[in-house]
Write an enzyme that holds these catalytic residues in place. Structure first.
Site, PDB file in Angstrom:
ATOM      1  N   GLU B  65       1.388  -1.863   6.381  1.00 33.26           N
ATOM      2  CA  GLU B  65       1.734  -2.953   5.469  1.00 33.26           C
ATOM      3  C   GLU B  65       3.054  -2.712   4.738  1.00 33.26           C
ATOM      4  O   GLU B  65       3.752  -3.655   4.388  1.00 33.26           O
ATOM      5  CB  GLU B  65       0.616  -3.195   4.458  1.00 33.26           C
ATOM      6  CG  GLU B  65      -0.623  -3.855   5.062  1.00 33.26           C
ATOM      7  CD  GLU B  65      -1.616  -2.863   5.628  1.00 33.26           C
ATOM      8  OE1 GLU B  65      -1.285  -1.661   5.734  1.00 33.26           O
ATOM      9  OE2 GLU B  65      -2.744  -3.291   5.979  1.00 33.26           O
ATOM     10  N   PHE B 127     -16.694  -3.538  -1.296  1.00 24.06           N
ATOM     11  CA  PHE B 127     -15.956  -2.900  -0.209  1.00 24.06           C
ATOM     12  C   PHE B 127     -14.544  -3.487  -0.120  1.00 24.06           C
ATOM     13  O   PHE B 127     -14.372  -4.697  -0.097  1.00 24.06           O
ATOM     14  CB  PHE B 127     -16.692  -3.098   1.123  1.00 24.06           C
ATOM     15  CG  PHE B 127     -15.933  -2.540   2.293  1.00 24.06           C
ATOM     16  CD1 PHE B 127     -15.685  -1.176   2.378  1.00 24.06           C
ATOM     17  CD2 PHE B 127     -15.451  -3.377   3.288  1.00 24.06           C
ATOM     18  CE1 PHE B 127     -14.963  -0.657   3.450  1.00 24.06           C
ATOM     19  CE2 PHE B 127     -14.728  -2.860   4.359  1.00 24.06           C
ATOM     20  CZ  PHE B 127     -14.479  -1.495   4.442  1.00 24.06           C
ATOM     21  N   GLN B 128     -13.566  -2.619  -0.079  1.00 23.98           N
ATOM     22  CA  GLN B 128     -12.150  -2.995  -0.014  1.00 23.98           C
ATOM     23  C   GLN B 128     -11.714  -3.902  -1.150  1.00 23.98           C
ATOM     24  O   GLN B 128     -10.869  -4.774  -0.989  1.00 23.98           O
ATOM     25  CB  GLN B 128     -11.814  -3.633   1.343  1.00 23.98           C
ATOM     26  CG  GLN B 128     -11.907  -2.600   2.463  1.00 23.98           C
ATOM     27  CD  GLN B 128     -11.240  -3.044   3.741  1.00 23.98           C
ATOM     28  OE1 GLN B 128     -11.177  -4.221   4.041  1.00 23.98           O
ATOM     29  NE2 GLN B 128     -10.750  -2.080   4.497  1.00 23.98           N
ATOM     30  N   LYS B 177     -11.762 -14.405  -0.592  1.00 22.88           N
ATOM     31  CA  LYS B 177     -12.106 -14.826   0.761  1.00 22.88           C
ATOM     32  C   LYS B 177     -12.888 -16.136   0.796  1.00 22.88           C
ATOM     33  O   LYS B 177     -12.658 -16.984   1.654  1.00 22.88           O
ATOM     34  CB  LYS B 177     -12.912 -13.723   1.445  1.00 22.88           C
ATOM     35  CG  LYS B 177     -13.263 -14.051   2.882  1.00 22.88           C
ATOM     36  CD  LYS B 177     -13.861 -12.882   3.629  1.00 22.88           C
ATOM     37  CE  LYS B 177     -14.076 -13.270   5.087  1.00 22.88           C
ATOM     38  NZ  LYS B 177     -14.646 -12.172   5.862  1.00 22.88           N
ATOM     39  N   MET B 494      20.615  14.694   0.845  1.00 20.68           N
ATOM     40  CA  MET B 494      20.931  14.381  -0.546  1.00 20.68           C
ATOM     41  C   MET B 494      20.231  15.368  -1.487  1.00 20.68           C
ATOM     42  O   MET B 494      20.791  15.778  -2.498  1.00 20.68           O
ATOM     43  CB  MET B 494      20.526  12.937  -0.868  1.00 20.68           C
ATOM     44  CG  MET B 494      21.047  12.441  -2.196  1.00 20.68           C
ATOM     45  SD  MET B 494      22.833  12.618  -2.348  1.00 20.68           S
ATOM     46  CE  MET B 494      23.393  11.010  -1.816  1.00 20.68           C
TER      47      MET B 494
END
Ligand SMILES: Cc1ncc(C[n+]2csc(CCOP(=O)(O)OP(=O)(O)O)c2C)c(N)n1
Ligand SMILES: [Mg+2]
Lengths: 168, 590
Positions: B65, B127-128, B177, B494
């Site tokens: 993602e 969940f999630q 949802k 760097m």
């Protein structure tokens, strides 16, 4: 630069997350919130917040801009900039024996406070006034034991015809 | 007999009956979205199902993602349209946080749609479940949690408006949802306009104030113009060009502003700041009037703020009022869209131009020309080892300066900024504000989708590229023939440079041990990998890579391990205290 006390009034959209957006701005940018009050207004889609913070002049102008930038903020004003009235409410629960009752009654009268609840061992007192008056009253308790103290935090309104609710 | 129907008055309005998921897709279509960068999961499956039925919007399946956010970001930076991301709840949205913060810091317009658990489970540690709006609040311009089907369309309209107007930024829409259930349909109409009373992105300045600025600008004896990302985001490069040409003043760009003014123009002094050019930084330090446009006085630009432009009156033009006097107190500010303000300024400034003191300006330019003689970007060439600077110079020549260049973060980023001369805006795409390693490759995917016919190059380092390397698979799936140029110095260069300067060469954890064989790695992803390790091979092999127009080529260039980025202003130092080489001291300068 010297820090000064600022009392800021905000009208915010009464929407999910508005409060944490404002609180988040203060914590993320390192500003302190001395006290904060939130309540509905006549317009149910808008809440009014009053908050007090300590800031130097540079920081306060940046803070005002940051508050203005938040999408949820409808209007914001630093009341300290103009003549305004401030009030705070105090609820004070005191433990008292018979001997102290008169003394408490006397102080309550002097400060024009009110006794709003009484039990065998306690007095509960309500006081409204400017923050200095609230503090003076609390200080005057001396040896009297404070069981619980609730302060609303400062509320403010500008003098005269001005209104934060005049939204352009 | 034929029946006649007479319609009296107006026909009743016809609504489409749509599910929440279909509404989302319709909203995106109405906003002219052509790509969604996303990754599916439980909470967004209804939306994916609705997406399945549309061919108007192309969904790009990333491999992480974070890649979706950077790809949408790169797309937006290149073409100016908001980038759109679709991810699931919980880990889907938490994986987006870095990408959101990256876009937020650089003011990139983006819309992120995240699924949320159904309303009845919100707050139950389902969940999630993750508090998406809570987690992303500090890294978005605004965010929404949708609480009813009826409000979906309005929220989308608002979100696009907020993301793309004023100072742009990412806006997140979190949608439970159950609101996307395909079986519950409601009337849909996309609002034509939306009024957000608390959102006032546009302010316009009075003519009087613009004239005041014009007067101050033309009173300068040693003027300097410093512009940032606001010119590019605000599409103000043409107006800027007009102004700079009228004035014949020197101009510098920030890292974010490169391309806002043509780098090959003689009035351009190069980038300023920590790794800016000698002439740009010296001119900043000595100028008497500074015109800052669409820039935010970042600490990498100002150096020590107490020593910043000590003798200058400062005028600041910016769309964001909160940028004014945030870091450096300015003398005059003009708030508004950079293009509009510059347009007004271009008009109003004409009568003042004659007040410019030509002799002083000539002297000032003579001074600047002297500074230029330092040739601060020159470097020691080598026959045995490839100098990283020469890679960028060669790329610039091969592509004739026409490529879109994305980068990651580190020395390679600075060399790309210093040696690829951007003449046009939107060509230089890097994470300037947040400095996000892993940005370059996915960002290049977004750019390539926006401009499939153009050369798109990702200049990266061997450490950065590994942070989003999985997107090589996405590049294969959608045939995105990007050119990855890996400046492989086997170090987090760097970090190594700072350790050399400030930690007496104690290289803690900056050596990249156990590197993969990048050519084989590219091959295994179905791409072409080539390695270059001899200076004499550099040009022919880079040319060969750039010629393969329809393949992603991963070019692993083995470069000098010890090269450092110069000039450098170390922290706590001023613009006139640069180090130009390992041996130079500030006192030696000017
Ligand atoms: C996500 C992230 N983690 C850490 C850093 C700190 N950091 C800045 S540059 C750098 C090294 C980059 O190494 P490389 O990609 O090889 O580039 P080089 O400097 O060698 O060109 C690191 C670790 C960062 N910018 N981003
Ligand atoms: Mg490296």
């Amino acid at each position: 630069m010297k820090e000064r006390r600022h009392i800021i009034s905000l009208l915010v959209e009464n929407e999910f997350g508005s409060l944490s957006r404002i609180a988040g701005l203060f914590s993320a940018r390192g500003y302190n919130i001395h006290c904060l009050n939130v309540a509905p207004t006549n317009d149910e889609s808008i809440s009014r917040m009053t908050l007090v913070t300590l800031c130097d002049d540079l920081k306060i102008s940046q803070l005002m801009k940051q508050l203005n930038k938040l999408v949820d903020v409808v209007n914001v004003k630093d009341l300290t900039e103009e003549t305004h009235i401030e009030r705070e409410m105090l609820l004070l629960k005191l433990k008292c024996n018979k001997k102290q009752r008169d003394e408490i009654k006397r102080l309550t009268d002097i400060f024009r406070a009110r006794i709003i609840d009484v039990t065998d061992t306690t007095y509960t007192i309500e006081l409204t006034g400017a923050t200095e008056k609230i503090l003076a009253f609390i200080n005057s308790m001396g040896k009297i034991k404070i069981i619980e103290m609730v302060r609303s935090g400062a509320l403010g309104i500008s003098r005269g015809i001005d209104s934060l609710e005049n939204i352009k | 007999m034929k029946k006649m129907y007479h319609v009296q008055g107006r026909k009743p309005r016809e609504y489409m009956k749509l599910s929440g998921s279909e509404i989302i897709i319709e909203c995106l279509k109405k906003e002219g979205v052509d790509f969604i960068f996303g990754y599916p999961g439980g909470a967004v499956l209804h939306i994916y199902d609705a997406l399945f039925n549309t061919d108007k919007i192309k969904h790009i399946l990333v491999r992480h993602e974070q890649g979706a956010t950077h790809a949408a970001d790169g797309y937006a930076r290149a073409c100016g349209k908001p980038g759109v991301v679709l991810v699931t709840s919980g880990p889907g949205i938490t994986n987006c946080v870095t990408g959101l913060a990256t876009a937020h810091m650089d003011s990139v317009p983006m819309i992120i749609i995240s699924g949320q658990v159904s309303r009845q489970y919100v707050g139950s540690d389902a969940f999630q479940e993750a508090d998406a709006t809570g987690i992303t609040r500090p890294v978005t311009k605004h965010n929404f949690l949708i609480d009813s089907r009826e409000s979906i369309a309005e929220v989308f309209k608002k979100a696009f408006k907020i993301a793309t107007t004023g100072r742009p930024g990412p806006v997140l829409i979190d949608i439970p949802k159950d609101l996307t259930d395909p079986n519950v349909k409601i009337n849909f109409e996309y609002p034509k306009k939306v009024n957000i009373r608390s959102y006032k992105p546009a302010i316009s300045e009075s003519e009087a104030k613009i004239q005041q600025a014009a007067k101050l600008i033309c009173s300068a004896k040693k003027p300097m113009i410093y512009t940032g990302g606001g010119i590019i985001l605000g599409n103000a490069h043409k107006e800027l060009n007009t102004l700079v040409k009228k004035l014949n003043f020197p101009i510098t760009n920030t890292l974010m502003g490169l391309g806002g003014y043509p780098a090959t123009d003689k009035q351009f002094l190069g980038m300023l700041g920590m790794h800016g050019t000698y002439e740009a930084n010296m001119a900043m330090h000595d100028c008497d009037v500074l015109l800052a446009i669409g820039a935010r006085f970042d600490d990498r630009v100002t150096g020590d703020t107490s020593k910043f432009c000590p003798s200058a009156k400062i005028i600041h033009i910016d769309v964001d009022p909160s940028s004014i006097s945030k870091i450096i107190e300015v003398d005059l500010s003009l708030i508004g869209e950079t293009s509009k303000i510059l347009k007004a300024l271009n008009k109003s400034i004409s009568p003042f131009l004659k007040h410019i003191n030509k002799t002083s300006l000539k002297k000032w330019w003579a001074q600047i020309d002297k500074w230029k003689l330092k040739k601060c970007l020159s470097y020691k060439k080598s026959k045995n080892i490839i100098k990283p600077q020469s890679v960028i110079e060669t790329l610039y020549e091969i592509t004739k300066g026409q490529a879109y260049v994305t980068s990651d973060v580190g020395q390679h980023q600075m060399w790309a900024a210093q040696y690829y001369k951007f003449d046009k805006p939107n060509r230089w795409i890097n994470s300037g504000g947040l400095g996000t390693m892993g940005f370059g490759l996915p960002a290049a995917m977004g750019v390539k989708l926006a401009y499939p016919k153009s050369d798109v190059i990702c200049v990266t380092g061997e450490a950065s590229i590994l942070m989003c390397i999985q997107e090589l698979a996405t590049c294969l799936q959608y045939r995105l023939p990007i050119k990855v140029i890996n400046l492989n110095n086997r170090y987090m260069g760097m970090v190594r440079q700072w350790q050399e300067f400030f930690y007496e060469g104690r290289y803690a954890m900056s050596y990249m041990e156990a590197l993969p064989d990048f050519t084989q790695l590219a091959n295994s992803f179905g791409h072409i990998g080539i390695q270059i390790d001899k200076p004499s091979d550099l040009e022919p092999k880079l040319k060969e890579a750039m010629k393969m127009k329809d393949r992603l080529v991963f070019v692993d260039v083995i470069t000098d391990q010890e090269e450092n980025v110069y000039p450098m202003i170390k922290s706590g130092q001023a613009h006139n205290e640069m180090h130009l080489s390992p041996t130079s001291k500030d006192t030696e300068l000017a």
